[in-house]
Structure formats: C-alpha cells, structure tokens
Scaffold this active site. Structure first.
Site, short mmCIF file in Angstrom:
data_model
loop_
_atom_site.label_atom_id
_atom_site.label_comp_id
_atom_site.label_asym_id
_atom_site.label_seq_id
_atom_site.Cartn_x
_atom_site.Cartn_y
_atom_site.Cartn_z
N SER A 155 42.19 41.53 47.68
CA SER A 155 41.27 42.17 48.63
C SER A 155 41.56 41.56 50.00
CB SER A 155 39.83 41.84 48.22
OG SER A 155 38.92 42.11 49.27
N TYR A 168 33.29 35.62 45.55
CA TYR A 168 34.26 36.73 45.59
C TYR A 168 35.46 36.34 46.45
CZ TYR A 168 36.02 41.52 46.09
OH TYR A 168 36.81 42.65 46.08
N1 LIG Z 1 36.19 49.07 46.51
C1 LIG Z 1 36.54 48.22 47.49
O1 LIG Z 1 36.09 48.35 48.64
C2 LIG Z 1 37.53 47.14 47.20
C3 LIG Z 1 38.12 46.49 48.27
C4 LIG Z 1 39.02 45.48 48.03
C5 LIG Z 1 39.35 45.11 46.73
N2 LIG Z 1 38.75 45.74 45.69
C6 LIG Z 1 39.11 45.32 44.34
O2 LIG Z 1 39.64 46.43 43.64
C7 LIG Z 1 39.36 46.30 42.24
C8 LIG Z 1 38.67 47.56 41.76
O3 LIG Z 1 37.47 47.73 42.49
P1 LIG Z 1 36.63 49.08 42.47
O4 LIG Z 1 36.06 49.26 43.82
O5 LIG Z 1 37.41 50.17 41.86
O6 LIG Z 1 35.41 48.61 41.51
P2 LIG Z 1 34.64 49.34 40.32
O7 LIG Z 1 33.45 48.51 40.00
O8 LIG Z 1 34.44 50.78 40.63
O9 LIG Z 1 35.71 49.26 39.13
C9 LIG Z 1 36.01 48.03 38.53
C10 LIG Z 1 36.23 48.26 37.05
O10 LIG Z 1 36.48 46.97 36.46
C11 LIG Z 1 35.79 46.90 35.24
N3 LIG Z 1 35.48 45.52 34.89
C12 LIG Z 1 34.62 44.69 35.52
N4 LIG Z 1 34.53 43.53 34.85
C13 LIG Z 1 35.37 43.61 33.79
C14 LIG Z 1 35.72 42.73 32.75
N5 LIG Z 1 35.14 41.52 32.62
N6 LIG Z 1 36.65 43.13 31.84
C15 LIG Z 1 37.21 44.36 31.93
N7 LIG Z 1 36.89 45.26 32.89
C16 LIG Z 1 35.99 44.88 33.82
C17 LIG Z 1 34.50 47.69 35.48
O11 LIG Z 1 33.90 48.10 34.27
C18 LIG Z 1 34.99 48.84 36.36
O12 LIG Z 1 35.33 49.96 35.59
C19 LIG Z 1 38.51 45.03 42.09
O13 LIG Z 1 39.33 43.95 41.73
C20 LIG Z 1 37.95 44.84 43.49
O14 LIG Z 1 37.62 43.51 43.74
C21 LIG Z 1 37.85 46.76 45.89
#
Ligand SMILES: NC(=O)c1ccc[n+]([C@@H]2O[C@H](COP(=O)([O-])OP(=O)(O)OC[C@H]3O[C@@H](n4cnc5c(N)ncnc54)[C@H](O)[C@@H]3O)[C@@H](O)[C@H]2O)c1
Length: 274
Positions: A155, A168
C-alpha cells in the site's frame, strides 16, 4: 493471453482488488487458485469476504474459460493454507504466480499506544505474516520449477505514514521489506518477488469494494468526508480503480516483467509524487 497456461494463486479473492486480479488473470488465460477466509473475524470490526462473494469471483473467472480451485482458508494459519496449495499442485501440476493480496484495514483510528495487543497482533498476522506464510507454502513448488513470480500487495501505507493507522502502516512497510529480502533469496532460483503499492482505491461496486467506507468508519467520519480527503491526496481527479491495480499485478505475474524483481510499484494516482 499474457498468462496462458499459467496457474495463479490469489489470496483475498472474494472481492475488491483480489476479485479484480482474478478476473483479469482469467481473461489473460490463467487457471486460478482463489483463497479467502470467506468468514468474519471477531477481531476485525467490519465484515470480511463471504463464501458467496468468493463463489461469485470463481464464476466470473470460469466465464472467461479459467479452471478454478476455490479454498476457504485463513492466511493466519499455515495449517489452513498448506492444503490449499497442495490441492493446487495436485490439480494443476505447477504454480506460476502468487498474488498475496489478502489484508485488513482495521482495527485502526487511534494513536499507536492505544492499540491493544490483540488489535496490533491481528493486523500484523494477516497483513505481514500472511504473505510470508503463502511464500512458505508456494516457494518450494516454485524452487522445484525454477520459475515463479510473487506479487505482494502492500500500500502507499508501506511507503509513508498515515495518522492513526500504526498497525496497518507497520504491516505494509513490513511487506515491502519482506519483498526485498525474498527477492534476493529467490533470484538464484529464477523466482521474482515484487511489491505493489496501491493508493486510495475507489470502492467499486463491481467488485464489492468497501475500503473507503471501512477507513471512514475507523476514523469516525462520513464516507463523503473520507472520499474528499482521498481525492485531495491524489494528483489526478479520480481515485485508483481496482482494475488499475489488477493490471499492474498481471504484468508483474507474467513474463513481460521477467527482469523485474525486488521492486516496489505504486499505482496511486500520483499520491506519492507530492
Ligand atoms: N482498497 C484500498 O484503498 C487499498 C489501498 C492500498 C492497499 N490495499 C490493499 O489491497 C488488498 C486488498 O484490499 P481490498 O480493498 O480489496 O480489501 P477487501 O476487504 O475488499 O478485500 C480483502 C479480502 O481479503 C480477505 N481476507 C481478510 N483477512 C483474511 C485472512 N485472514 N485470510 C484470508 N483472507 C482474508 C477478505 O475476506 C476480503 O475478501 C489489501 O491487502 C489492502 O491492504 C487496499
């Protein structure tokens, strides 16, 4: 078909960026291993991906011709992850890429010393130790093949601080460190390891995105206020879409990036250029 005949493992595939990566990988010809916890965790203050969402991702991939293996597994447990990888090898015979995407955005919304031990642990366990566990499970397969690409989703919080998100931010900085160290470990075996740093991603209903809402909730402000903060923080007039992150992940997963390892790629609409 940039991933033709390749097998790609994606964690956190039920929705959001993980679903976007899965669908793009299927469109590029990959067979897929889709892993998600598909359940809620008492320590996480918002609903995680569910079984129906994981199945929907699988259906969308199959529509594109992919063979798909689905596994409900918690990346906090090596014992849960290992059988999913063994099943993948049984089914597909190889693993070409791993997209380490599963992550949680909260608990958050407080100063570093106000996190409880349990709140701190769960964020680090999912976001940092989770990717390490998947590497532990997948790397022996890739070492035997003498090929593979690992994409760790960090991120912009892996590059700079965000107030009231210490766990985080620490976990995502850790992912960048893990990426660089693992890239050096595996380069002699022709396995590449890179990190992707998305900036604020638009909550795209097409992938059931909801992270802006989660962050707003953690900070005790409205969705609209959080959206405005994000828009102010980027250089462009719109936020990143999940598919923008997926495009970079597909490039890193495939052979077009064959000389790229140990690097950190931002997809952040200019956030980190300031
Ligand atoms: N959305 C943003 O703005 C953003 C920005 C930067 C980085 N990210 C990173 O991108 C990745 C995806 O984020 P997103 O926005 O799609 O989030 P999201 O919550 O929509 O999806 C994350 C998925 O991970 C799964 N998950 C969580 N804990 C878990 C575990 N212990 N074991 C297995 N699966 C698990 C959840 O069930 C979910 O389906 C993450 O690593 C997040 O930190 C997101």
């Amino acid at each position: 078909m940039r991933l033709h005949d390749k097998t790609v493992v994606i964690t956190g595939a039920a929705r959001g960026i993980g679903r976007a990566c899965a669908v793009r990988a299927a469109e590029e010809g990959a067979d897929l291993v889709l892993i998600d916890i598909a359940d809620d965790l008492p320590e996480i203050p918002y609903p995680l991906g569910c079984a129906d969402q994981l199945e929907l991702t699988a259906q969308l991939c199959r529509k594109n011709g992919a063979s798909v293996l689905v596994a409900a597994a918690d990346v906090r447990s090596q014992a849960a992850v290992r059988p999913a990888i063994e099943a993948a090898v049984d089914r597909f015979g190889r693993i070409d890429a791993l997209i380490n995407n599963a992550g949680v955005g909260a608990p958050a919304g407080k100063a570093a010393h106000d996190f409880t031990e349990q709140e701190w642990q769960v964020v680090l366990d999912v976001n940092l130790s989770g990717p390490w566990r998947l590497i532990k499970a997948v790397a022996p397969v890739m070492v035997a093949q003498r090929s593979g690409s690992i994409v760790n989703v960090s991120s912009t919080a892996g590059l700079v601080g965000y107030r009231h998100f210490a766990a985080y931010v620490a976990s995502k900085h850790g992912v960048v460190g893990l990426t660089k160290a693992a890239a050096l470990d595996y380069a002699p075996m022709r396995i590449r390891v890179n990190a992707l740093c998305p900036g604020p991603v638009h909550d795209d209903p097409a992938v059931d995105g909801q992270m802006t809402a989660v962050v707003a909730d953690a900070l005790g402000i409205s969705y609209e206020e959080q959206q405005a903060v994000y828009l102010e923080s980027v250089a462009t007039d719109s936020l990143v879409d999940p598919v923008d992150v997926a495009e970079a992940a597909i490039w890193l997963a495939g052979d077009e990036s064959r000389k790229v390892t140990g690097t950190v790629i931002t997809v952040d609409a200019g956030f980190s250029a300031r």
